[in-house]
Motif scaffolding. Structure first.
Motif, PDB file in Angstrom:
ATOM      1  N   VAL A   1       0.844  -1.206   0.000  1.00  8.99           N
ATOM      2  CA  VAL A   1       0.000   0.000   0.000  1.00  8.99           C
ATOM      3  C   VAL A   1       0.875   1.251   0.000  1.00  8.99           C
ATOM      4  O   VAL A   1       0.652   2.178  -0.790  1.00  8.99           O
ATOM      5  N   ASP A   2       1.886   1.284   0.862  1.00  4.47           N
ATOM      6  CA  ASP A   2       2.782   2.445   0.916  1.00  4.47           C
ATOM      7  C   ASP A   2       3.492   2.667  -0.411  1.00  4.47           C
ATOM      8  O   ASP A   2       3.683   3.805  -0.846  1.00  4.47           O
ATOM      9  N   GLY A   3       3.889   1.588  -1.058  1.00  5.42           N
ATOM     10  CA  GLY A   3       4.583   1.705  -2.332  1.00  5.42           C
ATOM     11  C   GLY A   3       3.745   2.376  -3.405  1.00  5.42           C
ATOM     12  O   GLY A   3       4.258   3.164  -4.206  1.00  5.42           O
ATOM     13  N   TYR A   4       2.464   2.087  -3.409  1.00  6.86           N
ATOM     14  CA  TYR A   4       1.587   2.685  -4.415  1.00  6.86           C
ATOM     15  C   TYR A   4       1.143   4.097  -4.039  1.00  6.86           C
ATOM     16  O   TYR A   4       1.232   5.003  -4.849  1.00  6.86           O
ATOM     17  N   ILE A   5       0.655   4.276  -2.811  1.00 11.05           N
ATOM     18  CA  ILE A   5       0.102   5.593  -2.476  1.00 11.05           C
ATOM     19  C   ILE A   5       1.187   6.615  -2.181  1.00 11.05           C
ATOM     20  O   ILE A   5       0.938   7.815  -2.221  1.00 11.05           O
ATOM     21  N   GLY A   6       2.406   6.147  -1.910  1.00 11.36           N
ATOM     22  CA  GLY A   6       3.505   7.067  -1.646  1.00 11.36           C
ATOM     23  C   GLY A   6       3.890   7.910  -2.846  1.00 11.36           C
ATOM     24  O   GLY A   6       4.566   8.924  -2.708  1.00 11.36           O
ATOM     25  N   LYS A   7       3.444   7.505  -4.031  1.00  9.99           N
ATOM     26  CA  LYS A   7       3.730   8.286  -5.236  1.00  9.99           C
ATOM     27  C   LYS A   7       2.867   9.551  -5.293  1.00  9.99           C
ATOM     28  O   LYS A   7       3.240  10.516  -5.941  1.00  9.99           O
ATOM     29  N   GLN A   8       1.715   9.525  -4.636  1.00 11.68           N
ATOM     30  CA  GLN A   8       0.787  10.652  -4.704  1.00 11.68           C
ATOM     31  C   GLN A   8       0.600  11.380  -3.379  1.00 11.68           C
ATOM     32  O   GLN A   8       0.193  12.535  -3.368  1.00 11.68           O
ATOM     33  N   TYR A   9       0.865  10.709  -2.264  1.00 13.28           N
ATOM     34  CA  TYR A   9       0.596  11.290  -0.952  1.00 13.28           C
ATOM     35  C   TYR A   9       1.817  11.192  -0.057  1.00 13.28           C
ATOM     36  O   TYR A   9       2.590  10.248  -0.140  1.00 13.28           O
ATOM     37  N   LYS A  10       1.952  12.190   0.808  1.00 12.60           N
ATOM     38  CA  LYS A  10       3.040  12.208   1.778  1.00 12.60           C
ATOM     39  C   LYS A  10       2.727  11.196   2.876  1.00 12.60           C
ATOM     40  O   LYS A  10       1.647  11.219   3.464  1.00 12.60           O
ATOM     41  N   LEU A  11       3.682  10.323   3.134  1.00 11.51           N
ATOM     42  CA  LEU A  11       3.492   9.279   4.140  1.00 11.51           C
ATOM     43  C   LEU A  11       4.214   9.652   5.422  1.00 11.51           C
ATOM     44  O   LEU A  11       5.239  10.318   5.362  1.00 11.51           O
ATOM     45  N   PRO A  12       3.740   9.253   6.561  1.00 11.14           N
ATOM     46  CA  PRO A  12       2.513   8.510   6.805  1.00 11.14           C
ATOM     47  C   PRO A  12       1.288   9.422   6.711  1.00 11.14           C
ATOM     48  O   PRO A  12       1.373  10.625   6.955  1.00 11.14           O
ATOM     49  N   LEU A  13       0.167   8.825   6.343  1.00 12.22           N
ATOM     50  CA  LEU A  13      -1.085   9.575   6.274  1.00 12.22           C
ATOM     51  C   LEU A  13      -1.502   9.980   7.689  1.00 12.22           C
ATOM     52  O   LEU A  13      -1.261   9.251   8.648  1.00 12.22           O
ATOM     53  N   SER A  14      -2.119  11.138   7.799  1.00 14.93           N
ATOM     54  CA  SER A  14      -2.554  11.597   9.121  1.00 14.93           C
ATOM     55  C   SER A  14      -3.741  10.778   9.624  1.00 14.93           C
ATOM     56  O   SER A  14      -3.876  10.535  10.819  1.00 14.93           O
ATOM     57  N   VAL A  15      -4.608  10.354   8.713  1.00 16.94           N
ATOM     58  CA  VAL A  15      -5.782   9.551   9.049  1.00 16.94           C
ATOM     59  C   VAL A  15      -5.852   8.394   8.051  1.00 16.94           C
ATOM     60  O   VAL A  15      -5.651   8.602   6.861  1.00 16.94           O
ATOM     61  N   VAL A  16      -6.144   7.201   8.544  1.00 13.24           N
ATOM     62  CA  VAL A  16      -6.279   6.047   7.656  1.00 13.24           C
ATOM     63  C   VAL A  16      -7.740   5.932   7.224  1.00 13.24           C
ATOM     64  O   VAL A  16      -8.608   5.644   8.042  1.00 13.24           O
ATOM     65  N   PRO A  17      -8.014   6.174   5.941  1.00 12.38           N
ATOM     66  CA  PRO A  17      -9.395   6.046   5.468  1.00 12.38           C
ATOM     67  C   PRO A  17      -9.847   4.584   5.486  1.00 12.38           C
ATOM     68  O   PRO A  17      -9.020   3.673   5.302  1.00 12.38           O
ATOM     69  N   PRO A  18     -11.126   4.342   5.678  1.00 14.54           N
ATOM     70  CA  PRO A  18     -11.646   2.965   5.729  1.00 14.54           C
ATOM     71  C   PRO A  18     -11.339   2.155   4.469  1.00 14.54           C
ATOM     72  O   PRO A  18     -11.135   0.942   4.544  1.00 14.54           O
ATOM     73  N   VAL A  19     -11.273   2.801   3.332  1.00 14.33           N
ATOM     74  CA  VAL A  19     -10.994   2.068   2.097  1.00 14.33           C
ATOM     75  C   VAL A  19      -9.605   1.433   2.140  1.00 14.33           C
ATOM     76  O   VAL A  19      -9.402   0.334   1.623  1.00 14.33           O
ATOM     77  N   LEU A  20      -8.646   2.080   2.777  1.00 15.44           N
ATOM     78  CA  LEU A  20      -7.305   1.502   2.883  1.00 15.44           C
ATOM     79  C   LEU A  20      -7.265   0.328   3.861  1.00 15.44           C
ATOM     80  O   LEU A  20      -6.447  -0.580   3.700  1.00 15.44           O
ATOM     81  N   VAL A  21      -8.144   0.339   4.851  1.00 15.25           N
ATOM     82  CA  VAL A  21      -8.236  -0.803   5.769  1.00 15.25           C
ATOM     83  C   VAL A  21      -8.711  -2.024   4.986  1.00 15.25           C
ATOM     84  O   VAL A  21      -8.147  -3.119   5.106  1.00 15.25           O
TER      85      VAL A  21
END
Length: 143
Positions: free
Chosen positions: A48-68
């Motif tokens: 998950v980090d590998g994919y979303i790290g291209k568009q968003y600064k990690l770590p995310l401040s809040v984990v959305p339910p869709v990522l769970v």
């Protein structure tokens, strides 16, 4: 960052499935092996980090339910391992999760309640240099 935890897997897929997938010491299987579950969840988090790290600064401040849900589907697939049938719901959910993550990494899908996007590279002005023109209106006058 942890997107899903053991309880998320129990809530979504049931304790019986986790016991059968993780208990490698007791016959018949009777307990959930936290080490095996933790390894699968860590692998899912890395993907998950590998994919979303291209568009968003990690770590995310809040984990959305869709990522769970995405992380839980990935971890379930990793727990099944080679026993996952190509046409099973486990494999289909895994493929769907990877496709969704690819869309996020391309910017086609936005994650709600996400962290701030990373700063774009560059931002400076473009400078060019070229020699003076040889043929101008003045040098070609009279032709």
């Amino acid at each position: 960052m942890t997107y899903a935890v053991k309880q998320d897997l129990v809530d979504r897929f049931g304790a019986t499935e986790l016991i059968q997938l993780t208990d490698r010491t007791n016959m018949p299987p009777s307990t959930i092996d936290n080490v095996v579950v933790g390894r699968a969840l860590a692998d899912a988090d890395g993907v998950v980090d590998g994919y979303i790290g291209k568009q968003y600064k990690l770590p995310l401040s809040v984990v959305p339910p869709v990522l769970v849900k995405i992380a839980a589907d990935l971890a379930r697939y990793y727990l099944h391992g080679e026993a996952a049938d190509k046409d099973s719901i486990v494999s289909r959910n895994f493929a769907s999760a990877i496709a969704w993550l690819k869309d996020v990494s391309k910017g086609l899908v936005l994650i709600e309640e996400q962290g701030e996007p990373p700063e774009q590279a560059g931002g400076g002005a473009i400078k060019t240099s070229a020699p003076n023109r040889v043929f101008t209106r003045d040098t070609l006058r009279g032709y």
